[in-house]
Design an enzyme around this catalytic site. Structure first.
Site, PDB file in Angstrom:
ATOM      1  N   TYR A   1      -0.730   8.159  -2.127  1.00 30.15           N
ATOM      2  CA  TYR A   1      -0.846   7.915  -3.564  1.00 30.15           C
ATOM      3  C   TYR A   1      -2.024   8.711  -4.148  1.00 30.15           C
ATOM      4  O   TYR A   1      -1.986   9.133  -5.298  1.00 30.15           O
ATOM      5  CB  TYR A   1      -1.121   6.438  -3.839  1.00 30.15           C
ATOM      6  N   GLY A   2      -3.058   8.865  -3.348  1.00 34.67           N
ATOM      7  CA  GLY A   2      -4.324   9.421  -3.840  1.00 34.67           C
ATOM      8  C   GLY A   2      -4.231  10.837  -4.342  1.00 34.67           C
ATOM      9  O   GLY A   2      -5.144  11.333  -5.000  1.00 34.67           O
TER      10      GLY A   2
ATOM     11  N   GLU B   1      -1.669   8.341   8.181  1.00 29.47           N
ATOM     12  CA  GLU B   1      -0.252   7.988   8.016  1.00 29.47           C
ATOM     13  C   GLU B   1       0.586   8.680   9.091  1.00 29.47           C
ATOM     14  O   GLU B   1       1.529   8.119   9.623  1.00 29.47           O
ATOM     15  CB  GLU B   1       0.160   8.449   6.612  1.00 29.47           C
TER      16      GLU B   1
ATOM     17  N   CYS C   1     -10.984   3.201   0.922  1.00 24.02           N
ATOM     18  CA  CYS C   1      -9.536   3.381   1.070  1.00 24.02           C
ATOM     19  C   CYS C   1      -9.125   2.542   2.273  1.00 24.02           C
ATOM     20  O   CYS C   1      -9.776   2.604   3.327  1.00 24.02           O
ATOM     21  CB  CYS C   1      -9.209   4.852   1.308  1.00 24.02           C
ATOM     22  N   THR C   2      -8.066   1.756   2.109  1.00 20.87           N
ATOM     23  CA  THR C   2      -7.693   0.818   3.180  1.00 20.87           C
ATOM     24  C   THR C   2      -7.212   1.537   4.445  1.00 20.87           C
ATOM     25  O   THR C   2      -7.276   0.978   5.536  1.00 20.87           O
ATOM     26  CB  THR C   2      -6.622  -0.170   2.679  1.00 20.87           C
ATOM     27  N   HIS C   3      -6.752   2.769   4.301  1.00 16.95           N
ATOM     28  CA  HIS C   3      -6.352   3.537   5.492  1.00 16.95           C
ATOM     29  C   HIS C   3      -7.546   3.811   6.420  1.00 16.95           C
ATOM     30  O   HIS C   3      -7.392   3.896   7.633  1.00 16.95           O
ATOM     31  CB  HIS C   3      -5.768   4.899   5.086  1.00 16.95           C
TER      32      HIS C   3
ATOM     33  N   CYS D   1      -4.566  -1.639  -1.719  1.00 17.18           N
ATOM     34  CA  CYS D   1      -4.801  -0.203  -1.834  1.00 17.18           C
ATOM     35  C   CYS D   1      -5.784   0.025  -2.983  1.00 17.18           C
ATOM     36  O   CYS D   1      -5.542  -0.428  -4.110  1.00 17.18           O
ATOM     37  CB  CYS D   1      -3.459   0.472  -2.145  1.00 17.18           C
ATOM     38  N   ASN D   2      -6.889   0.691  -2.707  1.00 21.95           N
ATOM     39  CA  ASN D   2      -7.889   0.965  -3.747  1.00 21.95           C
ATOM     40  C   ASN D   2      -7.320   1.847  -4.844  1.00 21.95           C
ATOM     41  O   ASN D   2      -7.578   1.648  -6.032  1.00 21.95           O
ATOM     42  CB  ASN D   2      -9.108   1.662  -3.127  1.00 21.95           C
ATOM     43  N   THR D   3      -6.554   2.860  -4.430  1.00 27.54           N
ATOM     44  CA  THR D   3      -6.004   3.837  -5.370  1.00 27.54           C
ATOM     45  C   THR D   3      -5.026   3.157  -6.333  1.00 27.54           C
ATOM     46  O   THR D   3      -5.075   3.375  -7.550  1.00 27.54           O
ATOM     47  CB  THR D   3      -5.280   4.953  -4.589  1.00 27.54           C
TER      48      THR D   3
ATOM     49  N   ASP E   1       0.883  -1.176   0.000  1.00 24.40           N
ATOM     50  CA  ASP E   1       0.000   0.000   0.000  1.00 24.40           C
ATOM     51  C   ASP E   1       0.916   1.220   0.000  1.00 24.40           C
ATOM     52  O   ASP E   1       2.136   1.104   0.186  1.00 24.40           O
ATOM     53  CB  ASP E   1      -0.884  -0.037   1.261  1.00 24.40           C
ATOM     54  N   SER E   2       0.319   2.391  -0.149  1.00 25.11           N
ATOM     55  CA  SER E   2       1.106   3.618  -0.070  1.00 25.11           C
ATOM     56  C   SER E   2       1.669   3.814   1.336  1.00 25.11           C
ATOM     57  O   SER E   2       2.526   4.673   1.528  1.00 25.11           O
ATOM     58  CB  SER E   2       0.215   4.805  -0.392  1.00 25.11           C
TER      59      SER E   2
END
Ligand code: DGL
Length: 272
Positions: free
Chosen positions: A42-43, A152, A184-186, A73-75, A10-11
């Site tokens: 990333y988004g 993050e 979004c996984t975050h 990560c969706n993005t 993921d980012s």
């Protein structure tokens, strides 16, 4: 005897929500995770840059003999999974996309909210997913600039975080949605704030378990045999190793190691 090895990335820390579900589904698999925190979020990056980071990280996993790669990560999935599949045709990939279909199935009033990054919402892949829903479904999209970056940064329970989440959720509440998709996984790591902001009548859905089940199906189809003991969980970051370690200690209820891997650059794939 060789165990299944799964690469996930993921980012940043968001994909740990997917890793946690994969670990529940496949406790004997070795999990190798890359948090690309030096390049997060990333988004808010151009698609070309996201694709390049995905190629470089995939190469890292391929060099380490990953049997399956989960784009957690969706993005990144929206921007890069087609390129990843074309560039590495022998590697099985599992992607993550907002769970619109299950949300439409569960909603009672047909009004669905989606919280996601700007890049996911603007992607062709996501637009096609929205267009594939029945005409009776009303889908309300809410880009949340700054939310992944705030997660993050790690202060999940300060007043700024609750304010930011409230700001992201307000239009969805006004629209009267009864189901919210975490796109979004975050966002899984501030689910408690999202649930509070949306109220108890609203159901919040994520895709971690569905992704884990799909990973298990693909892993089961590989030829490697599995041992009956705990797999290793090896977390790597292009950013701050201590920050990743602290985040993982809070959210992962199983042993893991954390290391810094430098920025990772490509030796194999051609980047534009
Ligand atoms: N976790 C990522 C996702 O699922 C995005 C966060 C970011 O913007 O980097 O979309």
């Amino acid at each position: 005897m060789t165990r299944i090895r799964i690469g996930l990335f993921d980012s940043g820390v968001g994909g740990l929500s997917i890793l946690r579900a994969v670990r529940r589904e496949l406790p004997d698999a070795d999990l190798l995770y890359v948090a690309d925190s030096a390049y997060a979020p990333y988004g808010e990056r151009p698609v070309r840059e996201i694709v390049d980071r995905c190629l470089v990280i995939t190469e890292h996993f391929v060099e380490r003999d990953a049997d399956v790669i989960v784009v957690a990560c969706n993005t990144a999935t929206a921007a890069a999974i087609a390129t990843l599949r074309a560039t590495f045709p022998d590697v099985p990939f599992v992607g993550v996309e907002p769970g619109l279909k299950p949300a439409v199935a569960r909603s009672r009033n047909g009004r669905i909210g989606v919280l996601a990054t700007q890049a996911t919402i603007e992607s062709d892949k996501f637009r096609a997913l929205v267009a594939a829903q029945p005409g009776s479904a009303e889908v309300h999209l809410r880009a949340c600039p700054g939310l992944a970056a705030a997660i993050e940064a790690g202060d999940l329970d300060g007043p700024e975080m609750t304010e930011l989440v409230e700001w992201c959720c307000t239009p969805l509440r006004s629209a009267g949605v009864d189901t919210v998709v975490l796109g979004c996984t975050h966002y899984e790591f501030v689910r408690h704030h999202i649930e509070r902001a949306m109220g108890t009548a609203v159901e919040v859905l994520d895709t971690a378990e569905a992704v884990a089940r799909q990973t298990e199906r693909i892993a089961a189809a590989t030829t490697r045999r599995r041992e009956d003991h705990n797999g290793h969980v090896d977390l790597r970051t292009t950013g701050d190793e201590r920050a990743l370690g602290e985040f993982a200690d809070r959210w992962l209820p199983f042993p893991h190691t954390t290391t810094h891997v430098g920025l990772l650059t490509s030796g194999m794939v051609a980047l534009e």
